[in-house]
Write a protein that holds these residues in place. Structure first.
Motif, short mmCIF file in Angstrom:
data_model
loop_
_atom_site.label_atom_id
_atom_site.label_comp_id
_atom_site.label_asym_id
_atom_site.label_seq_id
_atom_site.Cartn_x
_atom_site.Cartn_y
_atom_site.Cartn_z
N ASN A 66 24.30 40.25 -49.97
CA ASN A 66 24.88 41.52 -49.53
C ASN A 66 24.79 42.61 -50.57
O ASN A 66 24.39 43.74 -50.28
CB ASN A 66 26.35 41.31 -49.14
CG ASN A 66 26.53 40.29 -48.04
OD1 ASN A 66 26.71 39.12 -48.32
ND2 ASN A 66 26.45 40.72 -46.79
N THR A 67 25.16 42.30 -51.83
CA THR A 67 25.14 43.30 -52.89
C THR A 67 24.55 42.69 -54.15
O THR A 67 24.97 41.59 -54.57
CB THR A 67 26.55 43.83 -53.20
OG1 THR A 67 27.14 44.34 -51.99
CG2 THR A 67 26.51 44.93 -54.25
N LEU A 68 23.60 43.38 -54.75
CA LEU A 68 23.00 42.96 -56.02
C LEU A 68 23.22 44.09 -57.02
O LEU A 68 22.84 45.23 -56.77
CB LEU A 68 21.50 42.70 -55.84
CG LEU A 68 21.14 41.61 -54.82
CD1 LEU A 68 19.68 41.73 -54.40
CD2 LEU A 68 21.41 40.23 -55.41
N THR A 69 23.85 43.78 -58.15
CA THR A 69 24.28 44.88 -59.01
C THR A 69 24.37 44.49 -60.48
O THR A 69 24.60 43.33 -60.82
CB THR A 69 25.64 45.42 -58.55
OG1 THR A 69 26.01 46.55 -59.33
CG2 THR A 69 26.73 44.36 -58.65
N ASN A 70 24.21 45.51 -61.34
CA ASN A 70 24.51 45.40 -62.77
C ASN A 70 25.82 46.12 -63.11
O ASN A 70 26.20 46.18 -64.28
CB ASN A 70 23.40 46.03 -63.61
CG ASN A 70 22.07 45.33 -63.47
OD1 ASN A 70 21.07 45.95 -63.13
ND2 ASN A 70 22.04 44.04 -63.73
N ASN A 71 26.49 46.63 -62.10
CA ASN A 71 27.71 47.42 -62.29
C ASN A 71 28.92 46.53 -62.08
O ASN A 71 29.19 46.09 -60.95
CB ASN A 71 27.72 48.60 -61.32
CG ASN A 71 28.90 49.52 -61.54
OD1 ASN A 71 30.04 49.09 -61.55
ND2 ASN A 71 28.60 50.82 -61.69
N ILE A 72 29.67 46.27 -63.13
CA ILE A 72 30.78 45.31 -63.03
C ILE A 72 31.90 45.83 -62.14
O ILE A 72 32.54 45.05 -61.42
CB ILE A 72 31.31 44.93 -64.44
CG1 ILE A 72 32.23 43.71 -64.35
CG2 ILE A 72 31.99 46.10 -65.11
CD1 ILE A 72 31.57 42.45 -63.85
N CYS A 73 32.13 47.12 -62.14
CA CYS A 73 33.15 47.69 -61.25
C CYS A 73 32.78 47.46 -59.80
O CYS A 73 33.60 47.02 -58.99
CB CYS A 73 33.33 49.18 -61.54
SG CYS A 73 34.50 50.00 -60.42
N GLU A 74 31.52 47.76 -59.46
CA GLU A 74 31.05 47.53 -58.09
C GLU A 74 31.17 46.07 -57.70
O GLU A 74 31.49 45.73 -56.56
CB GLU A 74 29.59 48.00 -57.96
CG GLU A 74 29.02 47.82 -56.56
CD GLU A 74 27.54 48.20 -56.49
OE1 GLU A 74 27.04 48.35 -55.36
OE2 GLU A 74 26.89 48.32 -57.55
N ALA A 75 30.93 45.19 -58.68
CA ALA A 75 30.91 43.76 -58.39
C ALA A 75 32.29 43.19 -58.08
O ALA A 75 32.45 42.36 -57.17
CB ALA A 75 30.30 43.00 -59.57
#
Length: 361
Positions: A66-75
Motif C-alpha cells: 500500500n505505501t512504500l516510504t523513507n519518511n518515518i512520519c508517513e510510516a
C-alpha cells in the motif's frame, strides 16, 4: 486507526524479514506500509520500481504494498501496529526518531526483541510518556532470504512463537490483536526478560561463525553454515553455552527450555543433540545462509545484543559464564570492537528488571 481484524501496519525495515512479513500481511488483507531508511534503500527502490514484492517459496506471488516510504512520519503516524524487523543495533535509534510521531494505543513489536522494550520504555518515560504497548518476540516468524532486490524466498513459517508483553496486564489485548497478525501459534512468556533469555540464535550463530573464521573469510561464506560449520566438537561448546543461558534464567526463576526444546517448539522437529540439528534440519540447510564477513549480524548483533545482556544478567547474580565470555572475547579480538562497551549492558536496568520480574512495572 482501524478497529476490526484487518489492521493498518507499518513494517520498519525492508530486508529479509520485512519483505516476508509484508507479503504475508498483504496476502491476508491488511493495509501495509513498508519503511526503509534512505541509506538502506536499495531494496525499497527496486520494490517501488516493480510496484510490489515478488515472493517465492511457501508464499508465492506478486504483492502490491500500500505505501512504500523513507519518511518515518508517513510510516508510523496513522497505523495500528508497528513491526520492527531491523537489526537490534538499529532499534533504539529508530524508536527515538519515530517517538514524536507515535500515538497513544499503538503496539510496537520487535523481532527479535533482545530486551529492546526495556530501552523503549525508558526513552518514552523520559521524553513523552505516551501510552504505547511494547511486545518482544524471540525471532522473526519466517525463515527467509532475499534472492535479489525486490524478490524474497520465504522458506518456512515457524510453528510456534514465544513472545512477551512489557506490561503484563496488556496480554489479553495483545493476544487478541497479534493472533491475526503473526502467522505462528503464540506462546506467551511471563515477561520480556524471559523472551530475551530464550533467544537461541545467539547460542549457535556467534560461536559457529567465530570458529569458522578462516573458512568464512576464504570462501566469502560459500558453505552450509549449519551442516558444514557445526562439527561435533563445536556442538559440544554450543551445548555448554546453552547450559550457561539456562543457569542464568534459573537464577531469575525464569523457565528456559533447552536449545533443542525451543527448536522443537519453533519447527516441531525432534533432534538428539545440537549436532544432529545442524546436520539434519532441512529448514536450515536449504540455502547457504552463511556470513560472508566477520562483521555479519551473526556476530555484531548476537554478541552485542544477546550475549552481552546474558553476561550482565549473570553478573547481577554472580553466576560464572566462562563460555559466553570466551565467545565475546574472541569476537572483540577478531573484529577489533569492544562489544562490552558497544553492547546492550543491562546493569543500569537492574531495578527495572526486578520490577518486571515482580510484575510491578
Amino acid at each position: 486507526m482501524t478497529n476490526n481484524n484487518k489492521k493498518s501496519i507499518a513494517i520498519i525495515g525492508a530486508g529479509n524479514g520485512g519483505c516476508a512479513f509484508a507479503c504475508y500481511l498483504v496476502a491476508n488483507g491488511h493495509k501495509v506500509t513498508l519503511y526503509s531508511q534512505i541509506d538502506h534503500s536499495k531494496n525499497l527502490k527496486q520494490i517501488i520500481i516493480q510496484g510490489g514484492i515478488i515472493a517465492e517459496g511457501i508464499i508465492k506471488g506478486f504483492f502490491k504494498i500500500n505505501t512504500l516510504t523513507n519518511n518515518i512520519c508517513e510510516a508510523v503516524s496513522h497505523v495500528d501496529i508497528i513491526l520492527f524487523t531491523i537489526p537490534s543495533y538499529a532499534q533504539v535509534n529508530m524508536f527515538q526518531n519515530m517517538l514524536q510521531y507515535l500515538k497513544n494505543g499503538q503496539i510496537i513489536v520487535s523481532m527479535p526483541g533482545n530486551f529492546a522494550s526495556l530501552y523503549y520504555s525508558k526513552i518514552n518515560n523520559n521524553f513523552h510518556s505516551k501510552k504505547l504497548l511494547f511486545v518482544d518476540l524471540i525471532s522473526l516468524p519466517f525463515g527467509c532470504r532475499l534472492i535479489n532486490y525486490g524478490k524474497i524466498n520465504i522458506i518456512n513459517i515457524k510453528k510456534n512463537m514465544m513472545l512477551g508483553c512489557y506490561t503484563q496486564n496488556t496480554k489479553a489485548k495483545i493476544e487478541k490483536i497479534l493472533s491475526n497478525i503473526i502467522p505462528n501459534k503464540l506462546r506467551f512468556c511471563d515477561n520480556v526478560i524471559a523472551v530475551g533469555l530464550n533467544c537461541i540464535s545467539a547460542i549457535i550463530h556467534p560461536a559457529t561463525a567465530l570458529l569458522n573464521t578462516g573458512w568464512i573469510e576464504t570462501t566469502k561464506g560459500d558453505f552450509y553454515f549449519y551442516k558444514q560449520g557445526v562439527s561435533k566438537s563445536i556442538s559440544k561448546l554450543l551445548e555448554k553455552i546453552d547450559n550457561e543461558r539456562i543457569s542464568i534464567a534459573k537464577a531469575y526463576n525464569i523457565l528456559a527450555p533447552s536449545f533443542l526444546d525451543i527448536v522443537k517448539e519453533l519447527y516441531e522437529q525432534d533432534y538428539e543433540n545440537i549436532f544432529d540439528f545442524a546436520q539434519n534440519s532441512l529448514v536450515h540447510n536449504t540455502m547457504k545462509v552463511c556470513p560472508n564477513k566477520m562483521t555479519d549480524r551473526y556476530i555484531t548483533e548476537e554478541v552485542a545484543y544477546v550475549l552481552i545482556p546474558y553476561l550482565s544478567l549473570a553478573k547481577m547474580k554472580n553466576i560464572a559464564t566462562p563460555n559466553i565470555k570466551l565467545i565475546i572475547d574472541i569476537a572483540c579480538n577478531i573484529n577489533q570492537i569492544n562489544y562490552y562497551k558497544e553492547g546492550r549492558d543491562l546493569i543500569e536496568y537492574q531495578a527495572e528488571i526486578n520490577k518486571i520480574l515482580a510484575n510491578k512495572q
